[in-house]
Motif scaffolding. Sequence first.
Motif, PDB file in Angstrom:
ATOM      1  N   UNK A 136      -3.029  14.324  14.928  1.00  0.00           N
ATOM      2  CA  UNK A 136      -4.303  13.901  13.979  1.00  0.00           C
ATOM      3  C   UNK A 136      -3.982  12.525  13.233  1.00  0.00           C
ATOM      4  N   UNK A 137      -2.901  12.915  12.411  1.00  0.00           N
ATOM      5  CA  UNK A 137      -2.575  11.842  11.279  1.00  0.00           C
ATOM      6  C   UNK A 137      -2.203  10.734  11.921  1.00  0.00           C
ATOM      7  N   UNK A 138      -1.495  10.506  13.035  1.00  0.00           N
ATOM      8  CA  UNK A 138      -1.099   9.463  13.674  1.00  0.00           C
ATOM      9  C   UNK A 138      -2.169   8.746  14.234  1.00  0.00           C
ATOM     10  N   UNK A 139      -3.141   9.252  14.997  1.00  0.00           N
ATOM     11  CA  UNK A 139      -4.224   9.003  15.374  1.00  0.00           C
ATOM     12  C   UNK A 139      -5.128   8.321  14.613  1.00  0.00           C
ATOM     13  N   UNK A 140      -5.647   9.076  13.509  1.00  0.00           N
ATOM     14  CA  UNK A 140      -6.615   8.677  12.409  1.00  0.00           C
ATOM     15  C   UNK A 140      -6.105   7.234  11.905  1.00  0.00           C
ATOM     16  N   UNK A 141      -4.829   7.100  11.476  1.00  0.00           N
ATOM     17  CA  UNK A 141      -4.331   5.794  10.891  1.00  0.00           C
ATOM     18  C   UNK A 141      -3.577   4.928  12.076  1.00  0.00           C
TER      19      UNK A 141
ATOM     20  N   UNK B 164       0.744  -1.418   0.103  1.00  0.00           N
ATOM     21  CA  UNK B 164      -0.051  -0.022  -0.009  1.00  0.00           C
ATOM     22  C   UNK B 164       0.805   1.306  -0.147  1.00  0.00           C
ATOM     23  N   UNK B 165       0.053   2.156   0.009  1.00  0.00           N
ATOM     24  CA  UNK B 165       0.919   3.623   0.105  1.00  0.00           C
ATOM     25  C   UNK B 165       1.069   3.962   1.452  1.00  0.00           C
ATOM     26  N   UNK B 166       2.457   4.430   1.948  1.00  0.00           N
ATOM     27  CA  UNK B 166       2.573   4.945   3.182  1.00  0.00           C
ATOM     28  C   UNK B 166       2.078   5.925   3.465  1.00  0.00           C
ATOM     29  N   UNK B 167       1.417   6.191   4.857  1.00  0.00           N
ATOM     30  CA  UNK B 167       1.085   7.584   5.442  1.00  0.00           C
ATOM     31  C   UNK B 167       2.127   8.382   5.812  1.00  0.00           C
ATOM     32  N   UNK B 168       2.144   9.597   5.373  1.00  0.00           N
ATOM     33  CA  UNK B 168       3.087  10.733   5.706  1.00  0.00           C
ATOM     34  C   UNK B 168       2.780  11.957   6.231  1.00  0.00           C
ATOM     35  N   UNK B 169       3.574  12.868   6.513  1.00  0.00           N
ATOM     36  CA  UNK B 169       3.196  14.036   6.912  1.00  0.00           C
ATOM     37  C   UNK B 169       4.288  14.777   6.366  1.00  0.00           C
ATOM     38  N   UNK B 170       3.843  16.265   5.610  1.00  0.00           N
ATOM     39  CA  UNK B 170       4.983  17.059   5.125  1.00  0.00           C
ATOM     40  C   UNK B 170       5.645  17.709   6.263  1.00  0.00           C
ATOM     41  N   UNK B 171       6.614  18.203   5.746  1.00  0.00           N
ATOM     42  CA  UNK B 171       7.782  18.587   6.911  1.00  0.00           C
ATOM     43  C   UNK B 171       7.332  19.924   7.498  1.00  0.00           C
ATOM     44  N   UNK B 172       6.311  20.547   7.125  1.00  0.00           N
ATOM     45  CA  UNK B 172       5.879  21.804   7.612  1.00  0.00           C
ATOM     46  C   UNK B 172       4.844  21.574   8.626  1.00  0.00           C
ATOM     47  N   UNK B 173       4.191  20.326   8.726  1.00  0.00           N
ATOM     48  CA  UNK B 173       3.077  20.027   9.493  1.00  0.00           C
ATOM     49  C   UNK B 173       3.331  20.449  11.090  1.00  0.00           C
TER      50      UNK B 173
ATOM     51  N   UNK C 113      -1.389  11.006  26.342  1.00  0.00           N
ATOM     52  CA  UNK C 113      -2.431  10.002  26.995  1.00  0.00           C
ATOM     53  C   UNK C 113      -3.488   9.553  26.065  1.00  0.00           C
ATOM     54  N   UNK C 114      -4.043  10.606  25.258  1.00  0.00           N
ATOM     55  CA  UNK C 114      -5.045  10.377  24.408  1.00  0.00           C
ATOM     56  C   UNK C 114      -4.473   9.703  23.094  1.00  0.00           C
ATOM     57  N   UNK C 115      -3.528  10.023  22.782  1.00  0.00           N
ATOM     58  CA  UNK C 115      -2.632   9.516  21.636  1.00  0.00           C
ATOM     59  C   UNK C 115      -2.651   7.962  21.836  1.00  0.00           C
ATOM     60  N   UNK C 116      -2.007   7.257  22.956  1.00  0.00           N
ATOM     61  CA  UNK C 116      -1.882   6.075  23.310  1.00  0.00           C
ATOM     62  C   UNK C 116      -3.034   5.304  23.341  1.00  0.00           C
ATOM     63  N   UNK C 117      -4.260   6.230  24.183  1.00  0.00           N
ATOM     64  CA  UNK C 117      -5.414   5.449  24.419  1.00  0.00           C
ATOM     65  C   UNK C 117      -6.092   4.925  22.635  1.00  0.00           C
ATOM     66  N   UNK C 118      -5.878   6.096  21.808  1.00  0.00           N
ATOM     67  CA  UNK C 118      -6.371   5.936  20.563  1.00  0.00           C
ATOM     68  C   UNK C 118      -5.778   4.755  19.750  1.00  0.00           C
ATOM     69  N   UNK C 119      -4.318   5.018  19.738  1.00  0.00           N
ATOM     70  CA  UNK C 119      -3.581   4.050  18.869  1.00  0.00           C
ATOM     71  C   UNK C 119      -3.432   2.725  19.352  1.00  0.00           C
TER      72      UNK C 119
END
Length: 132
Positions: free
Chosen positions: A85-90, A69-78, A122-128
């Motif tokens: 949000x990107x890490x949690x969503x995916x 598949x296509x890797x999930x990435x983020x732009x350097x200026x994010x 904490x929210x990140x860990x709970x979500x992911x």
Amino acid sequence: MHAGATCVQENETLMDAARRMGELDVGALPICGPDNRLHGIVTDRDIVVKCLAKGKDPHRMTAGQLAQGKPVTVDADADGEQVLRTMEQHRIRRLPVIADHRLVGMISEADLARHLSEEQVGHFVETVCATS
């Protein structure tokens, strides 16, 4: 972000990838093709579950064979919120950072822990990490 992420080439074996992970003390490496563009990510868990546990030979199986598949990435200026949000969503723990269509670094869970509030982490860990 860990700037200047080291790639494993898609034609390198999983044994090569595992050795490099050990040398760098990391649990994942970006997979790059001959064009030096990101084609995926291979993790230590991928090597165990998708190669060893299936009786495949890590001396023969290549990193590219695991690039799906296509890797999930983020732009350097994010900004931090966009990264989170990107890490949690995916539901991912490592995020490649791209500038001008080239890999320039990786953001990991540890990076988030160092730069975000305890509540955000904490929210990140709970979500992911939550079971679906």
